[in-house]
Design a protein around this motif. Structure first.
Motif, PDB file in Angstrom:
ATOM      1  N   ILE A 317       0.850  -1.204   0.000  1.00 36.39           N
ATOM      2  CA  ILE A 317       0.000   0.000   0.000  1.00 36.39           C
ATOM      3  C   ILE A 317       0.881   1.249   0.000  1.00 36.39           C
ATOM      4  O   ILE A 317       0.671   2.179  -0.786  1.00 36.39           O
ATOM      5  N   ALA A 318       1.873   1.267   0.872  1.00 37.10           N
ATOM      6  CA  ALA A 318       2.769   2.421   0.974  1.00 37.10           C
ATOM      7  C   ALA A 318       3.497   2.658  -0.345  1.00 37.10           C
ATOM      8  O   ALA A 318       3.651   3.803  -0.789  1.00 37.10           O
ATOM      9  N   TYR A 319       3.930   1.569  -0.977  1.00 35.49           N
ATOM     10  CA  TYR A 319       4.628   1.707  -2.271  1.00 35.49           C
ATOM     11  C   TYR A 319       3.718   2.352  -3.311  1.00 35.49           C
ATOM     12  O   TYR A 319       4.103   3.288  -4.021  1.00 35.49           O
ATOM     13  N   ASP A 320       2.496   1.846  -3.392  1.00 34.44           N
ATOM     14  CA  ASP A 320       1.563   2.380  -4.392  1.00 34.44           C
ATOM     15  C   ASP A 320       1.205   3.836  -4.105  1.00 34.44           C
ATOM     16  O   ASP A 320       1.109   4.653  -5.034  1.00 34.44           O
ATOM     17  N   LEU A 321       1.017   4.179  -2.835  1.00 31.66           N
ATOM     18  CA  LEU A 321       0.717   5.580  -2.483  1.00 31.66           C
ATOM     19  C   LEU A 321       1.920   6.476  -2.761  1.00 31.66           C
ATOM     20  O   LEU A 321       1.778   7.597  -3.264  1.00 31.66           O
ATOM     21  N   LEU A 322       3.108   5.976  -2.452  1.00 28.00           N
ATOM     22  CA  LEU A 322       4.337   6.755  -2.644  1.00 28.00           C
ATOM     23  C   LEU A 322       4.573   7.062  -4.121  1.00 28.00           C
ATOM     24  O   LEU A 322       5.004   8.157  -4.486  1.00 28.00           O
ATOM     25  N   HIS A 323       4.251   6.092  -4.977  1.00 27.54           N
ATOM     26  CA  HIS A 323       4.519   6.240  -6.415  1.00 27.54           C
ATOM     27  C   HIS A 323       3.263   6.546  -7.223  1.00 27.54           C
ATOM     28  O   HIS A 323       3.317   6.581  -8.467  1.00 27.54           O
ATOM     29  N   ASP A 324       2.144   6.761  -6.503  1.00 27.92           N
ATOM     30  CA  ASP A 324       0.870   7.079  -7.158  1.00 27.92           C
ATOM     31  C   ASP A 324       0.559   6.074  -8.267  1.00 27.92           C
ATOM     32  O   ASP A 324       0.359   6.415  -9.440  1.00 27.92           O
ATOM     33  N   THR A 325       0.528   4.805  -7.866  1.00 24.12           N
ATOM     34  CA  THR A 325       0.309   3.719  -8.819  1.00 24.12           C
ATOM     35  C   THR A 325      -0.581   2.664  -8.174  1.00 24.12           C
ATOM     36  O   THR A 325      -0.866   2.730  -6.978  1.00 24.12           O
ATOM     37  N   ASP A 326      -1.007   1.697  -8.962  1.00 26.37           N
ATOM     38  CA  ASP A 326      -1.739   0.561  -8.387  1.00 26.37           C
ATOM     39  C   ASP A 326      -1.030  -0.751  -8.744  1.00 26.37           C
ATOM     40  O   ASP A 326      -1.642  -1.792  -8.883  1.00 26.37           O
ATOM     41  N   THR A 327       0.291  -0.657  -8.866  1.00 24.55           N
ATOM     42  CA  THR A 327       1.114  -1.809  -9.259  1.00 24.55           C
ATOM     43  C   THR A 327       0.838  -3.039  -8.401  1.00 24.55           C
ATOM     44  O   THR A 327       0.776  -4.159  -8.897  1.00 24.55           O
ATOM     45  N   TYR A 328       0.671  -2.829  -7.103  1.00 21.30           N
ATOM     46  CA  TYR A 328       0.526  -3.958  -6.185  1.00 21.30           C
ATOM     47  C   TYR A 328      -0.879  -4.045  -5.595  1.00 21.30           C
ATOM     48  O   TYR A 328      -1.073  -4.615  -4.514  1.00 21.30           O
ATOM     49  N   ALA A 329      -1.856  -3.513  -6.313  1.00 17.74           N
ATOM     50  CA  ALA A 329      -3.236  -3.490  -5.805  1.00 17.74           C
ATOM     51  C   ALA A 329      -3.764  -4.892  -5.479  1.00 17.74           C
ATOM     52  O   ALA A 329      -4.627  -5.045  -4.605  1.00 17.74           O
ATOM     53  N   SER A 330      -3.223  -5.919  -6.156  1.00 18.30           N
ATOM     54  CA  SER A 330      -3.707  -7.288  -5.906  1.00 18.30           C
ATOM     55  C   SER A 330      -3.210  -7.833  -4.569  1.00 18.30           C
ATOM     56  O   SER A 330      -3.667  -8.881  -4.109  1.00 18.30           O
ATOM     57  N   GLU A 331      -2.284  -7.105  -3.910  1.00 17.94           N
ATOM     58  CA  GLU A 331      -1.690  -7.596  -2.671  1.00 17.94           C
ATOM     59  C   GLU A 331      -2.398  -7.069  -1.419  1.00 17.94           C
ATOM     60  O   GLU A 331      -1.979  -7.369  -0.301  1.00 17.94           O
ATOM     61  N   TYR A 332      -3.425  -6.257  -1.594  1.00 21.35           N
ATOM     62  CA  TYR A 332      -4.147  -5.724  -0.433  1.00 21.35           C
ATOM     63  C   TYR A 332      -5.596  -5.449  -0.819  1.00 21.35           C
ATOM     64  O   TYR A 332      -5.935  -5.355  -2.009  1.00 21.35           O
ATOM     65  N   THR A 333      -6.444  -5.339   0.196  1.00 22.40           N
ATOM     66  CA  THR A 333      -7.854  -5.048  -0.050  1.00 22.40           C
ATOM     67  C   THR A 333      -8.077  -3.536   0.057  1.00 22.40           C
ATOM     68  O   THR A 333      -7.252  -2.807   0.624  1.00 22.40           O
TER      69      THR A 333
END
Length: 383
Positions: A317-333
């Motif tokens: 979640i932190a990675y996606d928020l930091l980079h403004d992406t949804d690259t790892y959206a499948s790894e969290y709800t």
């Protein structure tokens, strides 16, 4: 007087008197009230009279304290890698360091419950300035790392500590826990300081550096908290470093950080025990000088800690928020993301872009570091 007297924990014959000496301290009353909430204080004070060893104290009291901490401030502790170790062998556990008290306390609970030799653990003497904490540390088989010394005193202190660790492992057959660096990792980038390894090497005697390190049976430990209960407390120091300012700790800052780490919400926790460094040390024996060998050993420890670090949804979640992406959206709800965002907004001023970036990076960096190994970081989630 032993040369280790300034740093060693209590001998068993000293335990009873030391424990009875702090039995009526308000902090002990609070600690035991937390551990045994339904037990009258006279009951445990009476039981203290029958405690005559560190092992007694840890088994009958402190293990219950750590279980209470887990019950009240986490969603459970999981482990991996310990099945590859021998319960009867003393190891030098070199661990990433996130929490002052819990990193070593949780490892020792795992060792206790799995029937392993528990550790004698290094702790900075700056963290036990209060008499009660100093006595409690020595009752839990902590030995002191002396801080704030002159260069000459540092050298002597390092030599003493190196010899003490060697004695614990090889004479007393006692496992040892030591952090991979001085102080906790504040930014999520776990890295072994060569100074720690140089200290360990000071007791090598006539053995080559690599042969001596083989005798230590080094096991890298990766500990991962889903939420860091001290995340916001680490921000002032990170921001001071960012502004190139000197950071001066408040009077009771270490104590408040200890309390926050123990009582704050951690959600899930995972501890992984790496494999013993052995054959890899033979592979670097040819390197021309000790500094290069120490550098290589530090890298081995880092490789194990980073690759075996459990990545919880908060990291993605932190990675996606930091980079403004949804690259790892499948790894969290979506719910997990909303909870994390709420935590961020409650713990720092979200309008402060620098603080927000540092807070997110603190959580995202273990994932970023793992990417460097070419692994699919998402595959580690259900380890």
């Amino acid at each position: 007087m032993s040369k280790f007297d300034e740093i060693r924990p209590f001998y068993d014959h000293e335990v009873n008197e030391a424990l009875r000496g702090i039995a009526r301290d308000p902090m002990m009353t609070a600690l035991m009230g937390f551990t045994f909430p339904d037990v009258d204080k006279q009951v445990w004070r009476e039981q203290f009279k029958n405690i005559h060893s560190i092992s007694d104290f840890q088994h009958q009291f402190i293990a219950h304290t750590i279980r209470q901490i887990l019950a009240k401030s986490s969603e459970g502790l999981t482990t991996s890698g310990f099945e590859k170790l021998d319960p009867n062998t003393p190891y030098l556990f070199v661990s990433n360091h996130r929490d002052i008290v819990l990193d070593t306390s949780l490892l020792n609970l795992v060792l206790l419950e799995k029937g392993f030799i528990m550790t004698s653990s290094a702790i900075g003497d700056n963290l036990v300035q209060k008499t009660f904490l100093h006595v409690l540390a020595k009752l839990n088989r902590n030995f002191l790392v002396q801080r704030g010394l002159s260069i000459r005193e540092q050298l002597k202190s390092s030599q003493t500590m190196s010899e003490y660790i060697e004695q614990l492992l090889h004479v007393e057959k006692r496992s040892v826990w030591i952090a991979q660096r001085e102080g906790r990792t504040k930014d999520g980038n776990d890295a072994t300081q060569q100074g720690v390894l140089k200290m360990l090497a000071m007791a090598a005697g006539d053995l080559s550096l690599t042969d001596y390190f083989k005798t230590l049976k080094i096991v890298p430990i990766s500990i991962s908290y889903e939420y860091d209960p001290t995340d916001s407390l680490k921000m002032p120091q990170l921001l001071a470093r960012h502004r190139d300012e000197e950071y001066i700790k408040g009077k009771d800052e270490d104590f408040m950080t200890m309390l926050s780490g123990v009582l704050g919400q951690k959600k899930r926790i995972h501890i992984h025990a790496g494999t013993v460094l052995d054959a890899e040390l033979d592979d670097i024996a040819h390197l021309e000088n000790k500094n290069k060998q120490l550098q290589a050993i530090a890298q081995m420890i880092d490789d194990s800690i980073l690759q075996n670090y459990k990545l919880w949804p908060t990291k993605f979640i932190a990675y996606d928020l930091l980079h403004d992406t949804d690259t790892y959206a499948s790894e969290y709800t979506e719910q997990e993301k909303q909870l994390f965002v709420r935590r961020l907004e409650m713990r720092i001023d979200p309008s402060d872009a620098v603080s927000k970036e540092f807070f997110l990076a603190m959580y995202a960096n273990p994932l970023i570091n793992k990417m460097k190994y070419g692994q699919n970081p998402g595959s580690n989630v259900s380890q």
